[in-house]
Design an enzyme around this catalytic site. Structure first.
Site, mmCIF file in Angstrom:
data_model
loop_
_atom_site.group_PDB
_atom_site.id
_atom_site.type_symbol
_atom_site.label_atom_id
_atom_site.label_comp_id
_atom_site.label_asym_id
_atom_site.label_seq_id
_atom_site.Cartn_x
_atom_site.Cartn_y
_atom_site.Cartn_z
ATOM 1 N N GLU A 119 0.850 -1.202 0.000
ATOM 2 C CA GLU A 119 0.000 0.000 0.000
ATOM 3 C C GLU A 119 0.874 1.237 0.000
ATOM 4 O O GLU A 119 2.089 1.157 0.153
ATOM 5 C CB GLU A 119 -0.849 0.035 1.285
ATOM 6 C CG GLU A 119 -1.811 -1.100 1.401
ATOM 7 C CD GLU A 119 -2.423 -1.180 2.790
ATOM 8 O OE1 GLU A 119 -2.162 -0.298 3.633
ATOM 9 O OE2 GLU A 119 -3.160 -2.151 3.019
ATOM 10 N N LYS A 121 2.080 4.763 1.810
ATOM 11 C CA LYS A 121 2.119 5.347 3.146
ATOM 12 C C LYS A 121 1.660 6.792 3.013
ATOM 13 O O LYS A 121 2.405 7.664 2.566
ATOM 14 C CB LYS A 121 3.515 5.273 3.751
ATOM 15 C CG LYS A 121 3.527 5.798 5.184
ATOM 16 C CD LYS A 121 4.660 5.254 6.000
ATOM 17 C CE LYS A 121 4.588 5.610 7.480
ATOM 18 N NZ LYS A 121 3.897 6.798 7.868
ATOM 19 N N ASP A 123 0.520 10.519 3.880
ATOM 20 C CA ASP A 123 1.169 11.475 4.775
ATOM 21 C C ASP A 123 0.123 12.444 5.326
ATOM 22 O O ASP A 123 -0.050 13.543 4.830
ATOM 23 C CB ASP A 123 2.248 12.242 3.986
ATOM 24 C CG ASP A 123 3.259 12.874 4.919
ATOM 25 O OD1 ASP A 123 3.206 12.594 6.133
ATOM 26 O OD2 ASP A 123 4.101 13.642 4.424
ATOM 27 N N TYR A 229 -8.412 7.944 3.194
ATOM 28 C CA TYR A 229 -8.287 6.589 2.665
ATOM 29 C C TYR A 229 -8.220 5.603 3.828
ATOM 30 O O TYR A 229 -7.481 5.844 4.795
ATOM 31 C CB TYR A 229 -6.996 6.425 1.847
ATOM 32 C CG TYR A 229 -7.124 6.854 0.404
ATOM 33 C CD1 TYR A 229 -8.220 6.465 -0.366
ATOM 34 C CD2 TYR A 229 -6.128 7.623 -0.190
ATOM 35 C CE1 TYR A 229 -8.330 6.851 -1.693
ATOM 36 C CE2 TYR A 229 -6.229 8.014 -1.513
ATOM 37 C CZ TYR A 229 -7.340 7.620 -2.264
ATOM 38 O OH TYR A 229 -7.438 7.999 -3.566
ATOM 39 N N LYS A 320 10.306 3.940 3.450
ATOM 40 C CA LYS A 320 10.174 5.353 3.066
ATOM 41 C C LYS A 320 10.951 5.694 1.804
ATOM 42 O O LYS A 320 11.903 5.029 1.435
ATOM 43 C CB LYS A 320 10.644 6.235 4.217
ATOM 44 C CG LYS A 320 9.730 6.136 5.425
ATOM 45 C CD LYS A 320 9.734 7.424 6.208
ATOM 46 C CE LYS A 320 8.799 7.325 7.390
ATOM 47 N NZ LYS A 320 8.904 8.484 8.263
ATOM 48 N N CYS A 418 21.819 46.951 -10.978
ATOM 49 C CA CYS A 418 21.834 45.587 -11.510
ATOM 50 C C CYS A 418 23.187 44.934 -11.211
ATOM 51 O O CYS A 418 24.230 45.500 -11.548
ATOM 52 C CB CYS A 418 21.577 45.623 -13.012
ATOM 53 S SG CYS A 418 21.855 44.044 -13.818
ATOM 54 N N CYS A 421 25.097 44.480 -14.747
ATOM 55 C CA CYS A 421 25.592 45.571 -15.595
ATOM 56 C C CYS A 421 25.657 46.920 -14.881
ATOM 57 O O CYS A 421 26.161 47.889 -15.444
ATOM 58 C CB CYS A 421 24.740 45.706 -16.849
ATOM 59 S SG CYS A 421 23.134 46.450 -16.550
ATOM 60 N N CYS A 436 16.038 45.257 -14.146
ATOM 61 C CA CYS A 436 17.205 46.023 -14.544
ATOM 62 C C CYS A 436 16.787 46.862 -15.747
ATOM 63 O O CYS A 436 16.109 46.381 -16.645
ATOM 64 C CB CYS A 436 18.313 45.055 -14.945
ATOM 65 S SG CYS A 436 19.585 45.813 -15.972
ATOM 66 N N CYS A 442 22.798 45.273 -20.898
ATOM 67 C CA CYS A 442 23.009 44.294 -19.821
ATOM 68 C C CYS A 442 23.315 42.919 -20.417
ATOM 69 O O CYS A 442 22.509 42.362 -21.165
ATOM 70 C CB CYS A 442 21.755 44.226 -18.959
ATOM 71 S SG CYS A 442 21.890 43.059 -17.606
HETATM 72 S S1 IVH Z 1 -1.139 0.566 9.018
HETATM 73 C C1 IVH Z 1 -0.633 -1.913 12.287
HETATM 74 N N1 IVH Z 1 -1.128 1.516 6.601
HETATM 75 O O1 IVH Z 1 1.572 5.539 9.316
HETATM 76 C C2 IVH Z 1 -0.150 -0.791 11.531
HETATM 77 N N2 IVH Z 1 -0.530 2.981 8.356
HETATM 78 O O2 IVH Z 1 3.297 4.558 11.947
HETATM 79 C C3 IVH Z 1 -1.092 0.326 11.641
HETATM 80 N N3 IVH Z 1 -0.024 5.261 7.647
HETATM 81 O O3 IVH Z 1 0.143 6.989 11.857
HETATM 82 C C4 IVH Z 1 -0.938 1.315 10.572
HETATM 83 N N4 IVH Z 1 -0.380 4.951 5.506
HETATM 84 O O4 IVH Z 1 -1.481 6.820 10.045
HETATM 85 C C5 IVH Z 1 -0.899 1.792 7.890
HETATM 86 N N5 IVH Z 1 -1.200 2.233 4.395
HETATM 87 C C6 IVH Z 1 -0.981 2.494 5.689
HETATM 88 C C7 IVH Z 1 -0.592 3.761 6.139
HETATM 89 C C8 IVH Z 1 -0.368 3.966 7.495
HETATM 90 C C9 IVH Z 1 -0.050 5.815 6.422
HETATM 91 C C10 IVH Z 1 0.350 5.972 8.862
HETATM 92 C C11 IVH Z 1 -0.596 5.751 9.989
HETATM 93 C C12 IVH Z 1 0.237 5.772 11.212
HETATM 94 C C13 IVH Z 1 1.615 5.628 10.702
HETATM 95 C C14 IVH Z 1 2.179 4.348 11.223
#
Ligand code: IVH
Length: 687
Positions: A119, A121, A123, A229, A320, A418, A421, A436, A442
């Protein structure tokens, strides 16, 4: 030795606690996540080496911060965990994770590969949504993982979160976990609107999402473009749990919850690496920020076997990407002069690795942007570089400003001339850019200026295009347009891809351009705000170059359509000795035109006359009538008084006509106006 390590551990804890507070409680981080992660990892490493230094209140033993006073606490029935972060940022990080899982499960080399759910991650901010019998009854933040905050009111404002599940027989209890975030295009749009209306823009999408969810007034949260999501579940009752994580997400999607389609079920480590690389490549074209990908062992049975270490499941890892935001120091602010003469301020940075490259410069755009950020030399700043976008300074970390504070940065103060020049620099009213005034002189603007000089509507030197101008300037053959007229066959024939025949053609075109008109010549000089029409007006009005050179701003404003801004541009241009020098050199080189007697204010009758327009004219719009009267030297006023010379009245004329009749002002219809204007039209010379 052990003393200083203990001190370092204490200092790190203090810093991390402080930044946790800024980040989790105040939603106002001072440092980018990457910097925080470094502090956190250093503390983790020291504690691992020196277990005797671990205390129960260490930030490594506790995720997140205290709930805010204004929100009711919510005890999570199933704790909200966090995920371990794979330290190896390269693709090999995925291999390490797979190897670890296989070790934990005591698998042999020839056992089949493990199935993973991959999946993004996201932010943003983690949220738990509690549905009872299909109805959203509560939404809570993660808080410290055990206790979060009740933010139901705010979360209800997020459009993509269903208030009722899409199921005939919904589960008695279903807790959905996921991330609240702000999509990047919505973020940019929101900030643009804020800036326009003088409001406060959000620092970044993550901070904006977290800050919005923690607003005590749900009306504010409702205005923020929040999204969500789902990525997992918490407590469930009366629900047949699917056997794999990916099937859980499928089920959530069926129930009406948003689940990102950017996910995959893969077999073994190669699958992880492929997913990682694919998302890494497409990261910048996703409409929201991610800071990496997440791998989860797909089978719930295997998840149970793997279990947890402290607050982190063994079956999941976050892998990451290189950070897109980093902290660094502005060592100096300098300006660059662009091809059009705009002075662009640039922050010279202590080199920093961000967005996958080492960045040592970031554009500051213009003075308005410097003011908005209040960025000063010596400041610590957050720099962002996403994809191929030019690195930008996002925010200043005010707390890290050196003391005594450096002065505010004013381009005009620091660069009254400038830097390339030495010509005057000016900021004209209504313009963001500082420019300028050097123009042709220039070096930064030379190529652009020469191209303009040679262009068809200016001196019309056929064949002198970009490629040639580049060569002529780069080889030092041409500095000013006057140099063009000193080019001989020997110099031109030496140019790249220049046969003798084309060299002769070019020289002939240059020679031919010597016979020009005053209007073309003025236009060719590239004076700011002097386009073709103004150049013609100037030529007509002054008749000769010397008369133009002798005009001050007041005299220039006598020219039809020349206002204070244009007059200032012209006066400034000719106040630079080097510009006059170029003009003289061009004349000396043989550039010439037929000079004429000045054609000032053809219509003696309209000069100094004041008109008022009222009603609708049969053929002319009001603007047209105004333009024509002004072009003929007349003035157009808004109301009728004793000073009014003529009232031009059309259909449905109102009180102005009555007033004119009362005062005995001459009243004209459109025909009569045209008769007054006509001599002017006939007197126009075609320049
Ligand atoms: S699973 C058992 N899936 O990352 C694990 N977390 O340190 C529970 N986060 O604050 C989290 N995308 O909000 C999971 N696809 C994803 C995620 C995700 C972002 C965030 C989550 C949490 C931090 C985990």
């Amino acid at each position: 030795m052990s003393q200083s390590i203990a001190e370092r551990v204490r200092a790190l804890r203090e810093q991390i606690n402080y930044h946790n507070y800024r980040y989790y409680v105040l939603d106002s981080p001072e440092i980018p996540d990457a910097e925080y992660d470094r502090l956190y990892r250093e503390l983790e490493a020291l504690e691992a080496e020196h277990p005797e230094l671990v205390t129960p209140d260490s930030p490594t033993r506790r995720v997140g911060g205290k709930p805010l006073e204004g929100f009711a606490p919510v005890a999570h029935r199933v704790p909200m965990l966090s995920i371990r972060t794979e330290t190896d940022i390269e693709a090999t990080g995925a291999l390490n994770f797979n190897a670890r899982i296989r070790r934990e499960l005591k698998l042999k080399d020839d056992d089949p590969p493990i199935e993973y759910a991959c999946e993004l991650k996201f932010d943003g901010l983690a949220i738990n949504l509690r549905y009872e019998h299909g109805v959203l009854v509560q939404a809570a933040t993660r808080g410290d993982g055990e206790t979060g905050e009740d933010v139901t009111q705010n979360v209800r404002t997020i459009r993509c979160i269903p208030l009722r599940l899409n199921a005939a027989k919904p589960p008695a209890v279903l807790e959905v976990r996921g991330e609240v975030f702000i999509p990047r295009p919505d973020f940019e749009r929101y900030n643009a609107k804020q800036r326009e209306s003088g409001g406060t823009p959000l620092v970044n999408p993550r901070n904006g999402a977290a800050g919005s969810i923690r607003q005590l007034d749900p009306a504010i949260a409702a205005q923020r473009p929040l999204s969500f999501y789902a990525y997992g579940v918490g407590e469930t009752a009366g629900w047949k749990l699917p056997p794999t994580h990916s099937r859980i997400l499928d089920a959530l999607l069926e129930l009406g919850l948003p689940v990102s389609s950017e996910r995959a079920v893969v077999q073994g480590p190669q699958g992880l690496v492929q997913f990682h690389d694919d998302i890494g490549r497409r990261r910048d074209s996703l409409p929201f920020d991610i800071d990496g990908v997440v791998y989860k062992v797909n089978s719930l049975d295997l998840q149970t076997r793997l279990g947890f270490v402290s607050r982190e499941p063994r079956w999941a890892v976050a892998h990451k990407f290189p950070p897109e935001e980093e902290l660094t120091v502005v060592q100096a602010i300098e300006v660059q002069v662009g091809r059009t003469g705009a002075l662009t301020p640039v922050a010279r940075l202590k080199p920093v690795f961000v967005g996958g490259v080492t960045v040592s410069n970031a554009t500051l755009h213009n003075q308005d942007e410097i003011d908005r950020l209040d960025v000063r030399e010596g400041d610590s700043v957050i720099v962002r570089r996403a994809g191929d976008v030019i690195p930008e300074v996002v925010a200043v970390v005010k707390d890290r400003r050196p003391q005594p504070a450096p002065v505010r940065f004013e381009i005009l103060q620091r660069y009254p001339a400038c830097p390339v020049c030495g010509s005057h620099v000016v900021r004209q009213p209504g313009e963001a850019a500082i420019r300028c005034s050097g123009g042709l002189y220039c070096p930064a603007q030379r190529k652009q200026a020469l191209l303009h000089f040679a262009s068809r509507r200016a001196m019309d030197i056929e064949g002198l295009g970009e490629r040639l101008v580049d060569q002529l300037v780069d080889l030092g053959l041409v500095r000013t347009p006057a140099d063009l007229y000193r080019l001989g066959m020997a110099k031109v024939a030496n140019l790249e891809r220049m046969a003798e025949k084309s060299a002769a053609k070019l020289l002939a075109a240059i020679e031919k351009s010597k016979h020009t008109t005053l209007a073309r010549f003025i236009f060719a000089l590239g004076i700011r705000n002097v386009g073709e029409t103004t150049a013609k007006d100037l030529a007509r009005h002054f008749g000769s170059l010397d008369a133009l050179l002798a005009a001050d701003e007041e005299a220039l404003m006598q020219v039809p359509d020349v206002g204070p801004v244009v007059a200032q541009s012209i006066a400034l241009f000719f106040s630079e000795p080097h510009n006059r020098e170029v003009v003289e050199q061009l004349r000396a080189a043989g550039v010439k035109w037929a000079e004429a007697a000045p054609q000032r204010r053809q219509l003696g009758a309209l000069a100094g006359k004041t008109f008022v327009l009222t009603g609708t004219l049969p053929n002319m719009t009001r603007d047209e009538a105004k333009d024509r009267i002004e072009a003929a030297g007349g003035k157009v006023a808004g109301s009728v008084s004793k000073k009014t010379d003529y009232v031009v009245a059309g259909a449905d004329a109102g009180s102005k006509l009555i007033k004119a009749q009362e005062l005995g002002v001459t009243i004209l219809d459109e025909d009569a106006l045209c008769r007054l204007l006509e001599p002017e039209a006939q007197g126009r010379l075609d320049f």
